[in-house]
Scaffold this active site. Structure first.
Site, short mmCIF file in Angstrom:
data_model
loop_
_atom_site.label_atom_id
_atom_site.label_comp_id
_atom_site.label_asym_id
_atom_site.label_seq_id
_atom_site.Cartn_x
_atom_site.Cartn_y
_atom_site.Cartn_z
N CYS A 55 -8.82 -1.53 5.19
CA CYS A 55 -7.41 -1.34 5.52
C CYS A 55 -7.12 -1.75 6.97
O CYS A 55 -7.12 -2.93 7.27
CB CYS A 55 -6.97 0.08 5.21
SG CYS A 55 -5.19 0.17 4.92
N HIS A 89 -8.55 0.77 -0.12
CA HIS A 89 -9.51 1.82 0.22
C HIS A 89 -10.51 1.96 -0.93
O HIS A 89 -10.43 2.91 -1.71
CB HIS A 89 -8.79 3.14 0.47
CG HIS A 89 -8.00 3.15 1.73
ND1 HIS A 89 -8.57 3.39 2.96
CD2 HIS A 89 -6.70 2.90 1.96
CE1 HIS A 89 -7.64 3.32 3.90
NE2 HIS A 89 -6.50 3.01 3.32
N GLU A 147 -13.38 2.99 -0.91
CA GLU A 147 -14.20 4.20 -0.79
C GLU A 147 -13.76 5.31 -1.74
O GLU A 147 -14.55 6.17 -2.13
CB GLU A 147 -14.21 4.71 0.66
CG GLU A 147 -12.88 5.26 1.21
CD GLU A 147 -11.98 4.19 1.85
OE1 GLU A 147 -12.15 3.00 1.52
OE2 GLU A 147 -11.10 4.56 2.67
#
Ligand code: GLN
Length: 536
Positions: free
Chosen positions: A381, A507, A509
């Protein structure tokens, strides 16, 4: 009709209610049950989206675009079941809904009160995760027994427990059995008292889960059972685990917690399928390699701020039998000292998401270091936006290239406000949020890692790559390897002439799981491993 489990906490905060709730969900899911998780947060903010990472840690984003508590990340990582906006309610949301109804006149002249109007709204929120397609809904109540602000939530669960009836709902209380060093003993009194607080408001826990540093003796179990009015077999120990939070479900399962839950809820289920999980645990217990990765961010002193990133790196490590060591590098330090000394010896550099100008130049310096020294780099990001700025300044020679976020009047705003964001005035819940599709370029590293032509990733941003500069970036060797399906938004970039230089506007993750690491993190750790064995 779904069965409901309510999880409360006592004595102190940070006991790991989220991990315990996630672990119970994981065990039930692996017994073939359809599980949903939910967290109730007693603060007045509508969601954590506007809170500082120092206050709240990471903001976890769901597929449907809600900005939520980081415990939802644990739920998803442990169960692989996606949460929705119904998985997190705050006092702010509940009151907002009730006050809107009052203004509309929905209460037909009644005096609007905490009981029943607020508690009814809370009950509705809880029932919203227990639809026909759900066997067990697990609701974690934030805060600690005795807090004034969590009382309406506890009262609502008390009412629901009775309405649902015995065998359909369950109270699990997570408490602390501390070891008092001066006395050389473990003490059960705090646990007795936190259970007492719940009893005084009409809640009798069915199961007591005791966080402790050392094993409890049979005497402790019996004492807790007697004083807390709980069956001996329903007192469960949750001792600190040696290595990883992912060991917790197995510890609980060994004590039969999943069986007990099923029995109390009048349910049957197949034995748990835990072989993949056990394999992952054995890999994390016996790593064959180690890499050291730098995270260059603003909140490195606060583990919760980049929670999902740390977890995703660990997951990649589990799959590669690699222990991932993290060097937290304060972004502002890379402005004052040179990147080479602060980043000496690391095998990979990650720049996470964030907001605001503080630390930006340090992040850019770290990226220059990664690009020039051919050290594996992953940008997330804001990390991708910084990588684009770095490339614009140092490869394309666009002097002073920057983002509109910090320098709205600059000449080269290579990162610019998205069209849809221009009219936004309110801060809460107005970013580009949630899962969006991304089309991957055929001959790209991203495509090879994902092994798919099109993927969905979650977003949380207002700014994006400025399309005016795209042709120039490509001409200078940047591959725009992921685009939105209409081609308008750059979602992933990579550098052709680098072992691993990849950054994404998303994102990733948030979607990594311990038994299913995210491909971009796996690729990053793998590249770090190669860099370690033969530095380029
Ligand atoms: N501040 C940037 C934006 O709003 C990046 C956001 C982030 O990293 N989540 O676009």
């Amino acid at each position: 009709m779904a069965k409901h489990i309510f999880i409360t906490g006592g004595v102190v905060s940070s006991l790991g209610k989220g991990i315990t709730a996630a672990s119970i969900g994981m065990l039930l899911k692996n017994r073939g049950l359809r599980v949903r998780h939910q967290k109730l947060d007693p603060y007045i903010n509508v969601d954590p989206g506007t809170m500082s990472p120092f206050q709240h840690g990471e903001v976890y984003v769901t597929n449907d675009g809600a900005e939520t508590d980081l415990d939802l990340g644990h739920y998803e990582r442990f169960t692989g079941i996606a949460c929705t906006r119904h998985s997190n309610y705050t006092t702010g949301q509940i009151y907002h809904a009730v006050i809107s109804k009052e203004r509309r006149g929905d209460y037909l002249g009644a005096t609007v009160q905490v009981i029943p109007h607020i508690t009814n709204e809370i009950k509705q929120a809880i029932l919203s995760v227990g639809g026909d397609d759900v066997d067990v809904a697990i609701t974690e109540i934030g805060g600690t027994a005795g807090d004034i602000e969590s009382l309406p939530f506890l009262e609502a669960t008390r009412q629901l427990y009775h309405e649902l009836g015995r065998g359909n709902a369950l109270f699990i209380h997570l408490t602390l059995v501390p070891y008092i060093r001066a006395a050389g003993e473990m003490k059960t009194k705090p646990a007795q008292q936190s259970t007492g607080i719940l009893r005084s408001i009409g809640i009798q826990p069915d199961i007591l889960v005791c966080r402790c540093e050392h094993h409890m003796s049979e005497e402790h179990f019996k004492k807790l059972a007697l004083f807390c009015n709980i069956e001996r077999r329903a007192v469960i120990e949750e001792k600190d685990v040696a290595l990883s939070i992912y060991e917790v479900p197995l510890e609980l399962q060994q004590q039969g917690l999943d069986e007990l839950v099923l029995e109390f809820l009048n349910m049957r289920a197949k034995p748990p399928a835990l072989s993949a999980w056990k394999k992952m645990i054995s890999s994390l217990r016996h790593p064959a390699h180690e890499v050291e990765l730098a995270i260059v961010g603003k909140y490195i002193q606060l583990r919760d701020a980049y929670k999902s990133i740390y977890e995703a790196l660990d997951h990649a490590g589990f799959a590669l039998q690699t222990r991932v060591k993290i060097r937290g590098v304060q972004a502002e330090d890379v402005e004052k000292k040179d990147a080479a000394s602060l980043l000496a010896g690391v095998h990979g550099i990650l720049v996470p998401g964030g907001f605001g100008y503080r630390g930006i130049e340090g992040k850019i310096n770290a990226i220059t270091h990664a690009r020039e020294r051919r050290i594996p780099f992953l940008g997330l990001c804001l990390g991708m936006q910084c990588a684009v700025i770095e490339f614009a300044r140092h490869v394309c020679g666009l002097k002073g290239a920057t983002s509109e976020e910090w320098h709205p009047k600059a000449e080269h705003k290579v990162i610019a406000l998205m069209a849809g964001q221009k009219s936004v005035t309110e801060m809460g819940g107005t970013m580009r949020l949630g899962a969006y599709p991304c089309v991957l370029a055929a001959a790209s590293q991203a495509r090879a890692l994902y092994r798919a032509p099109r993927v969905d990733e979650r977003h949380r941003h207002r700014y994006e790559v400025n399309n005016t500069y795209r042709a120039e970036f490509e001409r200078r060797g940047m591959l725009l390897s992921g685009l939105s399906p209409d081609g308008q938004l750059v979602e992933i970039i990579e550098l052709r002439d680098h072992p691993y230089f990849l950054a994404t506007q998303a994102h990733p993750e948030f979607q990594s799981q311990p038994t299913k690491p995210h491909p971009l993190f796996r690729g990053f750790v793998k590249a770090a491993l190669s860099h370690r064995s033969s530095p380029t």
